[in-house]
Design an enzyme around this catalytic site. Sequence first.
Site, PDB file in Angstrom:
ATOM      1  CB  ILE A 141      -0.911  -0.028   1.244  1.00 17.71           C
ATOM      2  CG1 ILE A 141      -1.792  -1.284   1.181  1.00 17.71           C
ATOM      3  CG2 ILE A 141      -1.781   1.220   1.304  1.00 17.71           C
ATOM      4  CD1 ILE A 141      -1.905  -2.023   2.450  1.00 17.71           C
ATOM      5  N   PRO A 143       1.710   5.624  -0.390  1.00 15.17           N
ATOM      6  CG  PRO A 143       3.462   6.834   0.614  1.00 15.17           C
ATOM      7  CD  PRO A 143       3.170   5.562  -0.133  1.00 15.17           C
ATOM      8  CB  THR A 144      -0.774  11.226  -1.444  1.00 19.77           C
ATOM      9  OG1 THR A 144      -0.824  11.356  -0.043  1.00 19.77           O
ATOM     10  CG2 THR A 144      -2.095  10.970  -2.047  1.00 19.77           C
ATOM     11  N   GLY A 244       4.949   3.687   9.240  1.00 20.05           N
ATOM     12  CA  GLY A 244       3.920   4.657   9.605  1.00 20.05           C
ATOM     13  C   GLY A 244       4.391   6.095   9.703  1.00 20.05           C
ATOM     14  CB  CYS A 277       7.494   9.956   6.741  1.00 17.58           C
ATOM     15  SG  CYS A 277       8.622   8.803   5.922  1.00 17.58           S
ATOM     16  CD  GLU A 365       3.300  12.901   9.555  1.00 19.96           C
ATOM     17  OE1 GLU A 365       2.166  12.380   9.650  1.00 19.96           O
ATOM     18  OE2 GLU A 365       4.246  12.351   8.988  1.00 19.96           O
TER      19      GLU A 365
HETATM   20  P1  NAD Z   1      -2.536   7.814   4.176  1.00 22.26           P
HETATM   21  O1  NAD Z   1      -2.420   7.009   5.420  1.00 22.26           O
HETATM   22  O2  NAD Z   1      -3.674   8.725   4.019  1.00 22.26           O
HETATM   23  O3  NAD Z   1      -2.568   6.830   2.909  1.00 22.26           O
HETATM   24  C1  NAD Z   1      -1.584   5.817   2.715  1.00 22.26           C
HETATM   25  C2  NAD Z   1      -2.207   4.662   1.951  1.00 22.26           C
HETATM   26  O4  NAD Z   1      -3.116   3.962   2.798  1.00 22.26           O
HETATM   27  C3  NAD Z   1      -3.032   5.090   0.743  1.00 22.26           C
HETATM   28  O5  NAD Z   1      -2.854   4.146  -0.286  1.00 22.26           O
HETATM   29  C4  NAD Z   1      -4.450   5.072   1.276  1.00 22.26           C
HETATM   30  O6  NAD Z   1      -5.381   4.865   0.228  1.00 22.26           O
HETATM   31  C5  NAD Z   1      -4.412   3.903   2.227  1.00 22.26           C
HETATM   32  N1  NAD Z   1      -5.326   3.969   3.372  1.00 22.26           N
HETATM   33  C6  NAD Z   1      -5.339   4.921   4.336  1.00 22.26           C
HETATM   34  N2  NAD Z   1      -6.256   4.610   5.279  1.00 22.26           N
HETATM   35  C7  NAD Z   1      -6.815   3.436   4.901  1.00 22.26           C
HETATM   36  C8  NAD Z   1      -7.811   2.582   5.470  1.00 22.26           C
HETATM   37  N3  NAD Z   1      -8.443   2.882   6.616  1.00 22.26           N
HETATM   38  N4  NAD Z   1      -8.138   1.444   4.799  1.00 22.26           N
HETATM   39  C9  NAD Z   1      -7.513   1.121   3.635  1.00 22.26           C
HETATM   40  N5  NAD Z   1      -6.577   1.886   3.046  1.00 22.26           N
HETATM   41  C10 NAD Z   1      -6.220   3.024   3.678  1.00 22.26           C
HETATM   42  O7  NAD Z   1      -1.141   8.578   4.026  1.00 22.26           O
HETATM   43  P2  NAD Z   1      -0.683   9.670   2.968  1.00 22.26           P
HETATM   44  O8  NAD Z   1      -1.316  10.972   3.295  1.00 22.26           O
HETATM   45  O9  NAD Z   1      -0.817   9.145   1.589  1.00 22.26           O
HETATM   46  O10 NAD Z   1       0.862   9.695   3.338  1.00 22.26           O
HETATM   47  C11 NAD Z   1       1.357  10.447   4.418  1.00 22.26           C
HETATM   48  C12 NAD Z   1       1.509   9.646   5.686  1.00 22.26           C
HETATM   49  O11 NAD Z   1       2.305   8.497   5.449  1.00 22.26           O
HETATM   50  C13 NAD Z   1       2.230  10.443   6.742  1.00 22.26           C
HETATM   51  O12 NAD Z   1       1.711  10.147   8.008  1.00 22.26           O
HETATM   52  C14 NAD Z   1       3.667   9.970   6.602  1.00 22.26           C
HETATM   53  O13 NAD Z   1       4.443  10.146   7.758  1.00 22.26           O
HETATM   54  C15 NAD Z   1       3.451   8.513   6.296  1.00 22.26           C
HETATM   55  N6  NAD Z   1       4.568   7.944   5.540  1.00 22.26           N
HETATM   56  C16 NAD Z   1       5.377   7.065   6.174  1.00 22.26           C
HETATM   57  C17 NAD Z   1       6.450   6.516   5.500  1.00 22.26           C
HETATM   58  C18 NAD Z   1       7.391   5.557   6.163  1.00 22.26           C
HETATM   59  O14 NAD Z   1       8.236   5.019   5.480  1.00 22.26           O
HETATM   60  N7  NAD Z   1       7.297   5.320   7.446  1.00 22.26           N
HETATM   61  C19 NAD Z   1       6.705   6.871   4.162  1.00 22.26           C
HETATM   62  C20 NAD Z   1       5.835   7.786   3.552  1.00 22.26           C
HETATM   63  C21 NAD Z   1       4.761   8.299   4.248  1.00 22.26           C
END
Ligand code: NAD
Length: 470
Positions: A141, A143-144, A244, A277, A365
Amino acid sequence: MTSISPEVVRRVVERVVREVAARPGVAEPTELPSDGIFPDMDSAVTAADAAWRQYLDCSMKDRARFVKAVRDVALVPEHLERMARGTVEETGMGNVPDKIAKNRAVAELTPGTEDLTTEAWSGDDGLTTVEISPFGVIGAITPTTNPTETVINNSIGMLAAGNAVVFSPHPRATRITHWLIREINRALAEAGAPPNLVVTVAEPSIENTNAMMQHKLVRLLVATGGPAIVKAVLSSGKKAIGAGAGNPPCVVDATAEIEKAAKHIVDGASFDNNLPCTAEKEVIAVSCVADLLKFELTKHGAYELRDPDLIAKLEALVVDGRHPVTDWVGKDAALILKAIGVEPPAGVRLIIAEVPFEHPFVRVELMMPVLPVVRAKDVTEAIDLAVIAEHGNRHTAVMHSTDVNALTRMAKRIQTTIFVKNGPSYAGIGIGGEGFCSFTIAGPTGEGLTSARTFARRRRCVLVGGLNVR
Ligand code: NAD
């Protein structure tokens, strides 16, 4: 007028080509190369599983060739440009030059098959090896904030470890992710890989992600995103890797080289408009150097907001309770300043504001080029505050100091997966710092910066009574 989606057009064309090719007198139908995009999750996972079974018969040399094909396709200059521009246009976040740098880093610096090392024991009873073997189909999965970076990073690592991967991208990054997955499939086909090693669905959605998480052929889940998706994969009943949220604090103590620290902080906190992140999200400076630090920050492209009314206006614009306002995530500093009625100076990269520790700019954040600066009376208090601001995410922290004891104390107290000392935060993911690159940093589940060996099972192979040549 009703519009027809490109996916429907593609499928109709494929069917017509097949029907025509199958007519008597027409040459044998040739297999159409798959572009890796499937109408539903079940067909995507089933195709990936069939691909993985064929992949088992490929050699390590084949794997290395396929990994190189993914790197090469990402590194075509027009592709780097297309990924960066396409992502900024579709998601409305980040900036083109930094996205090019991120995609290049991930294509060049993600480890491949060399990451898989074998352990061995030999003795009177024979030879035992532990080899790193694939899981099979992985559900990933993405992220944006780093949509193409994560697909490149995960594809290289997961293919190197011998897996097939089904991606579930963020719906707001569908177009660019589809484009990349098509290019990866084309490159893999040219390199002779089994079709469908890297697949996704035509319409990414939470429902499709849930279907993927529950699919019996998916053996490992890897979530890169915020707390909701990490919790979802960890509750799935399957083996899961959770990468996360972070909220990286940056401590500056009285022994730091302030001018250098200020440059690194602006570079790190403005990188891709603060989307990573890992990027500095709040600065906690020891009081005696705080004024000098702010002055140096402004010399390196930061704009300091001093007027409490403007700080309040900015808070109302970009913070919504415990979350950032999505419309302002990853936006340019100049655009944010304009929105609160400040004429942005030329070349502004970052907005700074001195606030009390309890301020939402510290707690939330934000993921935008807005960096709060908090004053602490001494380094002990600064470290204590940093630990609270990090929220126990165990993600990333930064410190500028030349005091080895203070650096050690901070590292021990904060327990983050990445701890960058005297550099910009992105040095922690291999950009200007030693070590490989990863955009899936698994703090919650402890794998750290993921790579091929993370996406693999350890299997013991025992030969009794032979092959010991010692
Ligand atoms: P997001 O959590 O909104 O989305 C991430 C992915 O999860 C997307 O594909 C989204 O469609 C899916 N998703 C979210 N909630 C869901 C649910 N309840 N059920 C099913 N699918 C779900 O995150 P974002 O805004 O795209 O990215 C930013 C976040 O990700 C920030 O909190 C950032 O810190 C974190 N991030 C962490 C890392 C890492 O390596 N630890 C890397 C990049 C981003």
